[in-house]
Design a protein around this motif. Sequence first.
Motif, PDB file in Angstrom:
ATOM      1  N   VAL A   1      50.407  38.913  37.340  1.00  0.00           N
ATOM      2  CA  VAL A   1      49.406  38.326  38.238  1.00  0.00           C
ATOM      3  C   VAL A   1      49.377  38.982  39.618  1.00  0.00           C
ATOM      4  CG1 VAL A   1      49.335  36.089  37.086  1.00  0.00           C
ATOM      5  CG2 VAL A   1      51.002  36.469  38.892  1.00  0.00           C
ATOM      6  N   CYS A   2      50.185  40.018  39.802  1.00  0.00           N
ATOM      7  CA  CYS A   2      50.155  40.700  41.096  1.00  0.00           C
ATOM      8  C   CYS A   2      49.119  41.820  41.070  1.00  0.00           C
ATOM      9  CB  CYS A   2      51.538  41.233  41.456  1.00  0.00           C
ATOM     10  SG  CYS A   2      52.024  42.698  40.520  1.00  0.00           S
ATOM     11  N   GLN A   3      48.910  42.422  42.201  1.00  0.00           N
ATOM     12  CA  GLN A   3      47.899  43.469  42.327  1.00  0.00           C
ATOM     13  C   GLN A   3      48.390  44.837  41.848  1.00  0.00           C
ATOM     14  OE1 GLN A   3      44.758  42.701  43.118  1.00  0.00           O
ATOM     15  NE2 GLN A   3      45.494  40.601  43.129  1.00  0.00           N
ATOM     16  N   ASP A   4      49.676  44.920  41.464  1.00  0.00           N
ATOM     17  CA  ASP A   4      50.219  46.199  40.992  1.00  0.00           C
ATOM     18  C   ASP A   4      49.620  46.601  39.645  1.00  0.00           C
ATOM     19  OD1 ASP A   4      51.770  46.273  43.241  1.00  0.00           O
ATOM     20  OD2 ASP A   4      53.590  45.546  42.244  1.00  0.00           O
ATOM     21  N   PHE A   5      49.227  45.621  38.865  1.00  0.00           N
ATOM     22  CA  PHE A   5      48.627  45.865  37.564  1.00  0.00           C
ATOM     23  C   PHE A   5      47.197  45.344  37.583  1.00  0.00           C
ATOM     24  CE2 PHE A   5      53.189  45.380  36.765  1.00  0.00           C
ATOM     25  CZ  PHE A   5      53.451  46.568  36.110  1.00  0.00           C
ATOM     26  N   HIS A   6      46.407  45.825  36.666  1.00  0.00           N
ATOM     27  CA  HIS A   6      44.986  45.464  36.631  1.00  0.00           C
ATOM     28  C   HIS A   6      44.722  44.174  35.832  1.00  0.00           C
ATOM     29  CE1 HIS A   6      40.691  46.070  36.734  1.00  0.00           C
ATOM     30  NE2 HIS A   6      40.635  46.024  35.422  1.00  0.00           N
ATOM     31  N   MET A   7      45.766  43.590  35.259  1.00  0.00           N
ATOM     32  CA  MET A   7      45.566  42.475  34.326  1.00  0.00           C
ATOM     33  C   MET A   7      44.928  41.239  34.957  1.00  0.00           C
ATOM     34  SD  MET A   7      48.943  42.745  31.962  1.00  0.00           S
ATOM     35  CE  MET A   7      50.010  43.192  33.321  1.00  0.00           C
ATOM     36  N   ALA A   8      45.343  40.866  36.154  1.00  0.00           N
ATOM     37  CA  ALA A   8      44.787  39.671  36.787  1.00  0.00           C
ATOM     38  C   ALA A   8      43.296  39.847  37.080  1.00  0.00           C
ATOM     39  CB  ALA A   8      45.546  39.341  38.071  1.00  0.00           C
ATOM     40  N   ALA A   9      42.923  41.010  37.572  1.00  0.00           N
ATOM     41  CA  ALA A   9      41.505  41.282  37.843  1.00  0.00           C
ATOM     42  C   ALA A   9      40.710  41.332  36.546  1.00  0.00           C
ATOM     43  CB  ALA A   9      41.351  42.588  38.613  1.00  0.00           C
ATOM     44  N   ALA A  10      41.294  41.935  35.502  1.00  0.00           N
ATOM     45  CA  ALA A  10      40.615  42.002  34.210  1.00  0.00           C
ATOM     46  C   ALA A  10      40.436  40.609  33.631  1.00  0.00           C
ATOM     47  CB  ALA A  10      41.397  42.885  33.241  1.00  0.00           C
ATOM     48  N   TRP A  11      41.429  39.752  33.802  1.00  0.00           N
ATOM     49  CA  TRP A  11      41.331  38.368  33.309  1.00  0.00           C
ATOM     50  C   TRP A  11      40.202  37.639  34.033  1.00  0.00           C
ATOM     51  CZ3 TRP A  11      41.331  33.361  34.891  1.00  0.00           C
ATOM     52  CH2 TRP A  11      41.515  32.388  33.909  1.00  0.00           C
ATOM     53  N   ALA A  12      40.125  37.790  35.345  1.00  0.00           N
ATOM     54  CA  ALA A  12      39.065  37.137  36.128  1.00  0.00           C
ATOM     55  C   ALA A  12      37.690  37.636  35.694  1.00  0.00           C
ATOM     56  CB  ALA A  12      39.281  37.386  37.618  1.00  0.00           C
ATOM     57  N   ASN A  13      37.571  38.929  35.437  1.00  0.00           N
ATOM     58  CA  ASN A  13      36.294  39.484  34.971  1.00  0.00           C
ATOM     59  C   ASN A  13      35.940  38.960  33.583  1.00  0.00           C
ATOM     60  OD1 ASN A  13      35.797  40.995  37.280  1.00  0.00           O
ATOM     61  ND2 ASN A  13      36.897  42.764  36.505  1.00  0.00           N
ATOM     62  N   ALA A  14      36.932  38.889  32.694  1.00  0.00           N
ATOM     63  CA  ALA A  14      36.683  38.390  31.338  1.00  0.00           C
ATOM     64  C   ALA A  14      36.278  36.924  31.376  1.00  0.00           C
ATOM     65  CB  ALA A  14      37.913  38.587  30.465  1.00  0.00           C
ATOM     66  N   ARG A  15      36.894  36.167  32.247  1.00  0.00           N
ATOM     67  CA  ARG A  15      36.541  34.741  32.364  1.00  0.00           C
ATOM     68  C   ARG A  15      35.111  34.600  32.865  1.00  0.00           C
ATOM     69  NH1 ARG A  15      35.049  30.683  31.302  1.00  0.00           N
ATOM     70  NH2 ARG A  15      35.782  28.630  31.899  1.00  0.00           N
ATOM     71  N   THR A  16      34.711  35.439  33.778  1.00  0.00           N
ATOM     72  CA  THR A  16      33.339  35.407  34.297  1.00  0.00           C
ATOM     73  C   THR A  16      32.336  35.758  33.203  1.00  0.00           C
ATOM     74  OG1 THR A  16      34.160  36.023  36.476  1.00  0.00           O
ATOM     75  CG2 THR A  16      31.810  36.322  36.081  1.00  0.00           C
ATOM     76  N   LEU A  17      32.691  36.694  32.332  1.00  0.00           N
ATOM     77  CA  LEU A  17      31.801  37.089  31.241  1.00  0.00           C
ATOM     78  C   LEU A  17      31.483  35.928  30.312  1.00  0.00           C
ATOM     79  CD1 LEU A  17      33.004  40.636  30.179  1.00  0.00           C
ATOM     80  CD2 LEU A  17      30.834  39.993  31.236  1.00  0.00           C
ATOM     81  N   ARG A  18      32.418  34.974  30.199  1.00  0.00           N
ATOM     82  CA  ARG A  18      32.166  33.825  29.323  1.00  0.00           C
ATOM     83  C   ARG A  18      31.026  32.959  29.853  1.00  0.00           C
ATOM     84  NH1 ARG A  18      37.144  30.471  28.203  1.00  0.00           N
ATOM     85  NH2 ARG A  18      35.604  29.376  26.942  1.00  0.00           N
ATOM     86  N   LEU A  19      30.679  33.124  31.105  1.00  0.00           N
ATOM     87  CA  LEU A  19      29.568  32.364  31.684  1.00  0.00           C
ATOM     88  C   LEU A  19      28.315  33.210  31.864  1.00  0.00           C
ATOM     89  CD1 LEU A  19      31.588  30.530  34.459  1.00  0.00           C
ATOM     90  CD2 LEU A  19      30.782  29.560  32.315  1.00  0.00           C
ATOM     91  N   ALA A  20      28.464  34.520  31.915  1.00  0.00           N
ATOM     92  CA  ALA A  20      27.358  35.413  32.262  1.00  0.00           C
ATOM     93  C   ALA A  20      26.175  35.302  31.306  1.00  0.00           C
ATOM     94  CB  ALA A  20      27.847  36.854  32.324  1.00  0.00           C
ATOM     95  N   ASP A  21      26.429  35.189  30.031  1.00  0.00           N
ATOM     96  CA  ASP A  21      25.346  35.127  29.049  1.00  0.00           C
ATOM     97  C   ASP A  21      25.140  33.712  28.536  1.00  0.00           C
ATOM     98  OD1 ASP A  21      23.294  36.271  27.583  1.00  0.00           O
ATOM     99  OD2 ASP A  21      24.567  36.546  25.823  1.00  0.00           O
ATOM    100  N   GLY A  22      25.556  32.750  29.304  1.00  0.00           N
ATOM    101  CA  GLY A  22      25.424  31.357  28.910  1.00  0.00           C
ATOM    102  C   GLY A  22      26.775  30.802  28.490  1.00  0.00           C
ATOM    103  N   PRO A  23      27.008  29.539  28.765  1.00  0.00           N
ATOM    104  CA  PRO A  23      28.279  28.917  28.391  1.00  0.00           C
ATOM    105  C   PRO A  23      28.478  28.917  26.875  1.00  0.00           C
ATOM    106  CG  PRO A  23      27.033  27.508  29.885  1.00  0.00           C
ATOM    107  CD  PRO A  23      26.134  28.627  29.483  1.00  0.00           C
ATOM    108  N   ASP A  24      29.734  28.931  26.452  1.00  0.00           N
ATOM    109  CA  ASP A  24      30.058  28.925  25.023  1.00  0.00           C
ATOM    110  C   ASP A  24      29.376  27.768  24.290  1.00  0.00           C
ATOM    111  OD1 ASP A  24      31.669  31.073  25.508  1.00  0.00           O
ATOM    112  OD2 ASP A  24      33.562  29.985  25.270  1.00  0.00           O
TER     113      ASP A  24
END
Length: 103
Positions: free
Chosen positions: A56-79
């Motif tokens: 979850v730190c900024q040293d790795f891209h995983m936290a940012a990728a998780w936030a982007n993936a979570r946003t994608l679940r809303l981008a094209d309409g909620p599940d």
Amino acid sequence: MEIEQARLLVLKAAYMMDTAGNKAARSEIAMIKVIAPNVALRVLDRAIQAHGGAGVCQDFHMAAAWANARTLRLADGPDEVHIEAIAKFELARFELKPESSGL
């Protein structure tokens, strides 16, 4: 396993779109809109867990990728919207059609 399942569903939807048209592939397209972002989110979550606090730190891209993936679940309409559409498509396949009684 989840990535492979999602990949196969994407291939099926693409095949149906190419051979039968987008209207015939509506259900599979809606399924992909639910499955793919959820699979990506679960895979990222497991990667974050494996890395502990570093996940979850900024040293790795995983936290940012998780936030982007979570946003994608809303981008094209909620599940829920896509799940409701899938249910309607599936129920319509088994809808009883009135038969002529010959009277």
